[in-house]
Design a protein around this motif. Structure first.
Motif, PDB file in Angstrom:
ATOM      1  N   GLU A   1       0.807  -1.223   0.000  1.00  0.00           N
ATOM      2  CA  GLU A   1       0.000   0.000   0.000  1.00  0.00           C
ATOM      3  C   GLU A   1       0.845   1.280   0.000  1.00  0.00           C
ATOM      4  N   GLY A   2       2.172   1.123   0.062  1.00  0.00           N
ATOM      5  CA  GLY A   2       3.059   2.277   0.081  1.00  0.00           C
ATOM      6  C   GLY A   2       3.659   2.501   1.455  1.00  0.00           C
ATOM      7  N   LEU A   3       4.792   3.197   1.489  1.00  0.00           N
ATOM      8  CA  LEU A   3       5.452   3.468   2.762  1.00  0.00           C
ATOM      9  C   LEU A   3       4.532   4.253   3.691  1.00  0.00           C
ATOM     10  N   THR A   4       4.544   3.883   4.956  1.00  0.00           N
ATOM     11  CA  THR A   4       3.627   4.482   5.928  1.00  0.00           C
ATOM     12  C   THR A   4       3.770   5.996   5.985  1.00  0.00           C
ATOM     13  N   ALA A   5       4.994   6.493   6.017  1.00  0.00           N
ATOM     14  CA  ALA A   5       5.214   7.938   6.133  1.00  0.00           C
ATOM     15  C   ALA A   5       4.624   8.694   4.944  1.00  0.00           C
ATOM     16  N   LEU A   6       4.780   8.124   3.736  1.00  0.00           N
ATOM     17  CA  LEU A   6       4.249   8.779   2.548  1.00  0.00           C
ATOM     18  C   LEU A   6       2.727   8.721   2.535  1.00  0.00           C
ATOM     19  N   ARG A   7       2.171   7.572   2.899  1.00  0.00           N
ATOM     20  CA  ARG A   7       0.707   7.454   2.946  1.00  0.00           C
ATOM     21  C   ARG A   7       0.112   8.432   3.944  1.00  0.00           C
ATOM     22  N   GLN A   8       0.723   8.551   5.107  1.00  0.00           N
ATOM     23  CA  GLN A   8       0.209   9.473   6.113  1.00  0.00           C
ATOM     24  C   GLN A   8       0.245  10.907   5.601  1.00  0.00           C
TER      25      GLN A   8
ATOM     26  N   ASP B   1     -10.127   5.059   1.726  1.00  0.00           N
ATOM     27  CA  ASP B   1      -8.786   4.559   1.979  1.00  0.00           C
ATOM     28  C   ASP B   1      -7.881   5.113   0.880  1.00  0.00           C
ATOM     29  N   ILE B   2      -6.586   5.133   1.152  1.00  0.00           N
ATOM     30  CA  ILE B   2      -5.613   5.686   0.205  1.00  0.00           C
ATOM     31  C   ILE B   2      -4.419   4.750   0.117  1.00  0.00           C
ATOM     32  N   ILE B   3      -3.997   4.479  -1.125  1.00  0.00           N
ATOM     33  CA  ILE B   3      -2.764   3.717  -1.332  1.00  0.00           C
ATOM     34  C   ILE B   3      -1.882   4.461  -2.323  1.00  0.00           C
ATOM     35  N   ILE B   4      -0.582   4.268  -2.180  1.00  0.00           N
ATOM     36  CA  ILE B   4       0.377   4.810  -3.134  1.00  0.00           C
ATOM     37  C   ILE B   4       0.450   3.835  -4.310  1.00  0.00           C
ATOM     38  N   THR B   5       0.535   4.368  -5.523  1.00  0.00           N
ATOM     39  CA  THR B   5       0.514   3.524  -6.718  1.00  0.00           C
ATOM     40  C   THR B   5       1.749   3.783  -7.582  1.00  0.00           C
ATOM     41  N   SER B   6       1.995   2.863  -8.499  1.00  0.00           N
ATOM     42  CA  SER B   6       3.129   2.999  -9.421  1.00  0.00           C
ATOM     43  C   SER B   6       2.742   3.916 -10.584  1.00  0.00           C
TER      44      SER B   6
ATOM     45  N   THR C   1       2.636  -5.550  -9.359  1.00  0.00           N
ATOM     46  CA  THR C   1       3.816  -4.701  -9.118  1.00  0.00           C
ATOM     47  C   THR C   1       4.436  -4.942  -7.744  1.00  0.00           C
ATOM     48  N   SER C   2       3.707  -5.615  -6.860  1.00  0.00           N
ATOM     49  CA  SER C   2       4.147  -5.906  -5.489  1.00  0.00           C
ATOM     50  C   SER C   2       4.090  -4.672  -4.595  1.00  0.00           C
ATOM     51  N   HIS C   3       4.722  -3.587  -5.023  1.00  0.00           N
ATOM     52  CA  HIS C   3       4.647  -2.305  -4.307  1.00  0.00           C
ATOM     53  C   HIS C   3       5.279  -1.240  -5.195  1.00  0.00           C
ATOM     54  N   PRO C   4       4.973   0.038  -4.959  1.00  0.00           N
ATOM     55  CA  PRO C   4       5.635   1.087  -5.735  1.00  0.00           C
ATOM     56  C   PRO C   4       7.131   1.119  -5.425  1.00  0.00           C
TER      57      PRO C   4
END
Length: 357
Positions: free
Chosen positions: A11-18, A43-48, A225-228
């Motif tokens: 879902e992306g690094l916690t600090a960036l998501r926050q 909800d919010i997730i970081i994407t590629s 992608t597994s994660h960004p």
């Protein structure tokens, strides 16, 4: 940096998501965000990148044969996903102010709102649009139109896919409120991007939407992608922490002023070279001007001719659902060229158009 070199959260690094969660609160203030008992909770997730998120949303929501409402003309990215899915794309014509709600109602007129309750009905599930500084038109949906479109989405139980990478490039302030800011039902999936305010090569964006849908898309991320990119996330997190939310918004305002100045200069050269040869609408933001060439049905030959002379425009047919149909339009982007280059490019275009006549 050590952490970014290994596998990280899907879902992306916690600090960036926050950081992004707080940005969405400040800018859009989505109704019921943070209330787990409310259907509009987000909800919010970081994407590629937002393009990857666009692909995953369409693949998660739609099935082969589904009908999809699409702003016309528009960014051709969804075409590349929907055609392999064998979905039927229904155009909703836009004008200088973006998607026209009356045209949307007309496109929906073959169904009734009751059809949305029938699982065997082929009523569209989803409406796609680029509401701000649209690619290719440069138009921005007004708040009034957004409210009318949202009401139609409620009436016909549509999901709205708000693809909005140019949101912070509006030339006027305050910024027009988003569909996300109106979403009391949990029917808006919003795509944002860092490409237009930091750098496109980072391939980072973020997806905001109703929790069940975001969770479904997260499962696709886990097995694709597994994660960004961890390195990109660390870089962006460091930059954003240094700027802060106020600094990010100030940086966006600087970009808006820079792009608006460039746009105004381009409009001067358009008047100088293309008056009587073409028509265009003054953009309300973004990076593009949509030009209609007068006296021709198809701009392809003109675009090819100016390309031979070192100038690149995009033919209008690329941005229509039926890309095989002729289009008298071309798209111009004024961001990367200098004023001298813009002047030269438009003079070359004018010369080619005069030869056509």
């Amino acid at each position: 940096m050590t952490r970014s070199m290994g596998y990280t959260q899907s879902e992306g690094l916690t600090a960036l998501r926050q950081w992004v969660v707080e940005l969405q609160r400040r800018v859009h203030n989505p109704p019921a965000m943070g209330d787990p008992t409310h259907p509009a909770n987000k909800d919010i997730i970081i994407t590629s990148g937002s393009a990857d998120a666009l692909c995953k949303v369409l693949e998660s929501v739609l099935s082969p044969g589904d009908n999809v409402l699409i702003e016309n003309p528009t960014f051709p990215g969804p075409f590349k996903v929907l055609r392999p899915l064998d979905c039927n794309m229904i155009p909703v014509n836009a004008d200088a102010d973006g998607m026209n709600p009356e045209n949307l109602r007309r496109a929906l007129s073959r169904w009734s709102p009751e059809d949305a309750k029938n699982p065997t009905s082929d009523i569209p599930k989803l409406l796609y649009c680029v509401p701000t500084c649209g690619n290719p038109t440069g138009s921005c949906l007004t708040l009034t139109r957004k409210q009318e479109i949202y009401k139609l989405a409620q009436e016909y139980d549509l999901m709205i896919l708000e693809d909005d990478p140019y949101y912070y490039l509006q030339f006027t302030e305050p910024l027009v409120p988003s569909f996300l800011s109106l979403d009391v039902d949990g029917r808006v999936m919003r795509l944002d991007s860092f490409s237009k305010v930091i750098a496109p090569g980072l391939r980072l964006g973020f997806l905001t939407g109703p929790c069940p849908m975001v969770q479904k898309i997260l499962y696709k991320v886990m097995q694709s992608t597994s994660h960004p990119s961890g390195i990109s996330q660390i870089f962006v997190t460091s930059v954003l922490k240094q700027w802060g939310h106020d600094g990010f918004i100030a940086r966006s305002s600087e970009l808006r002023r820079l792009y608006e100045d460039k746009c105004q200069q381009c409009l001067v050269y358009l008047d100088k070279h293309l008056t009587g040869l073409a028509e265009w609408t003054k953009p309300t933001g973004g990076m593009f001007i949509w030009i209609k060439i007068l006296g021709i049905k198809d701009s392809s030959d003109v675009v090819a001719k100016v390309y031979q002379k070192g100038v690149v425009f995009i033919t209008g047919s690329v941005f229509h659902i039926d890309s095989s149909a002729p289009s008298p339009f071309i798209r111009l982007s004024y961001i990367l060229a200098t004023c001298k280059e813009i002047n030269k490019a438009l003079s070359i275009l004018a010369e080619c158009l005069k030869e056509e006549v």
